[in-house]
Write a protein that holds these residues in place. Structure first.
Motif, PDB file in Angstrom:
ATOM      1  N   GLN A   1     -35.584 -27.724  -3.172  1.00 12.57           N
ATOM      2  CA  GLN A   1     -36.096 -28.678  -2.194  1.00 12.57           C
ATOM      3  C   GLN A   1     -34.970 -29.124  -1.256  1.00 12.57           C
ATOM      4  O   GLN A   1     -33.791 -29.061  -1.596  1.00 12.57           O
ATOM      5  CB  GLN A   1     -36.693 -29.903  -2.904  1.00 12.57           C
ATOM      6  CG  GLN A   1     -37.845 -29.585  -3.848  1.00 12.57           C
ATOM      7  CD  GLN A   1     -37.385 -29.134  -5.229  1.00 12.57           C
ATOM      8  OE1 GLN A   1     -36.195 -29.094  -5.516  1.00 12.57           O
ATOM      9  NE2 GLN A   1     -38.334 -28.792  -6.084  1.00 12.57           N
TER      10      GLN A   1
ATOM     11  N   TYR B   1     -47.081 -25.634  -0.723  1.00 10.56           N
ATOM     12  CA  TYR B   1     -46.040 -25.207  -1.658  1.00 10.56           C
ATOM     13  C   TYR B   1     -45.442 -23.899  -1.173  1.00 10.56           C
ATOM     14  O   TYR B   1     -46.157 -22.968  -0.804  1.00 10.56           O
ATOM     15  CB  TYR B   1     -46.618 -25.017  -3.062  1.00 10.56           C
ATOM     16  CG  TYR B   1     -45.560 -24.830  -4.131  1.00 10.56           C
ATOM     17  CD1 TYR B   1     -45.055 -25.920  -4.827  1.00 10.56           C
ATOM     18  CD2 TYR B   1     -45.056 -23.564  -4.430  1.00 10.56           C
ATOM     19  CE1 TYR B   1     -44.074 -25.758  -5.797  1.00 10.56           C
ATOM     20  CE2 TYR B   1     -44.080 -23.395  -5.394  1.00 10.56           C
ATOM     21  CZ  TYR B   1     -43.591 -24.489  -6.076  1.00 10.56           C
ATOM     22  OH  TYR B   1     -42.616 -24.327  -7.031  1.00 10.56           O
TER      23      TYR B   1
ATOM     24  N   SER C   1     -39.736 -24.979  -2.317  1.00 12.94           N
ATOM     25  CA  SER C   1     -40.311 -25.941  -3.259  1.00 12.94           C
ATOM     26  C   SER C   1     -39.875 -25.681  -4.695  1.00 12.94           C
ATOM     27  O   SER C   1     -39.903 -26.585  -5.528  1.00 12.94           O
ATOM     28  CB  SER C   1     -41.848 -25.905  -3.194  1.00 12.94           C
ATOM     29  OG  SER C   1     -42.314 -26.183  -1.894  1.00 12.94           O
TER      30      SER C   1
END
Length: 234
Positions: free
Chosen positions: A92, A83, A88
């Motif tokens: 994304q 992550y 993230s």
């Protein structure tokens, strides 16, 4: 559960491993994020997203027990959980998702991966604790058992981190926790040898033969230190 000294870092981490309710954490995150990312949001300005990420990071530290806050597995670390706050958290690639629940699930998945590493380590520590001989004259067997434990702990960490950026930080912690769990205090020489032989690098997985050889040398130094301390007591 490992029978360890209550003052050790590992004890606090291990005692808190079962204290985790992902549904409650998700609810906390949802209450924070939904007003800030309402349905229909197409994109978050970078500064706003970064500020929100810092707020969420604080929420995690406030709402998660020592297995999170004291183990170094903070969300966004470069080795465990896969992550990254930059890519993230509502950012994304190639297409960011603005769905709050989807983003929360990504965080929960990463947290579970880190927690799984800690559970695997604990299982290894407990097995070693049960099997480690302690009777007089068992030094050779004790060395081999400790070496096996060192290799197993490092292998677990290698597998979980993929030897990515700064994975060696987690390897160092896992080894220190192993000695916490066993209530063993490596002496100066053993510690010096560990620093030399277990000096790992990012993106590099040490050969198993090299690990085994180093582990046996470290284990022998630990047992030798134990013998010296025992001799001084008599």
């Amino acid at each position: 559960m490992s029978k360890v000294n209550a003052k050790t870092p590992w004890h606090r981490i291990r005692e808190s491993l079962d204290d985790y309710a992902p549904e409650k954490l998700a609810a906390v995150l949802r209450r924070h994020l939904e007003p800030r990312v309402p349905p229909g949001t197409r994109k978050l300005p970078d500064e706003e997203r970064k500020a929100m990420a810092k707020q969420v990071a604080r929420l995690l530290e406030e709402n998660l027990p020592p297995w999170y806050s004291e183990s170094g597995v903070l969300l966004g670390n470069e080795s465990l959980g896969a992550y990254c706050w930059c890519h993230s958290f509502f950012n994304q690639q190639p297409t960011p998702t603005m769905n709050v629940n989807d983003n929360i699930q990504l965080m929960l998945n990463a947290l579970e991966q880190s927690r799984a590493w800690l559970f695997k380590l604990d299982a290894a520590y407990q097995t070693l604790q049960r099997e480690l001989p302690s009777e007089p004259g068992d030094d050779d067997i004790r060395v081999l058992a400790l070496a096996d434990g060192l290799v197993q702990v490092l292998d677990i960490t290698i597998q979980e981190t993929g030897c990515e950026e700064t994975w060696y930080v987690f390897a160092d912690r896992a080894l220190a926790w192993m000695f916490d769990a066993l209530m063993i205090r490596p002496g100066y020489q053993a510690g010096k040898l560990m620093n030399k032989l277990f000096a790992f690098e990012s993106w590099h997985s040490p050969p198993i033969e090299e690990l085994r050889d180093s582990a046996e040398k470290v284990a022998a130094a630990v047992v030798e230190d134990e013998g010296r301390r025992a001799h001084r007591k008599h």
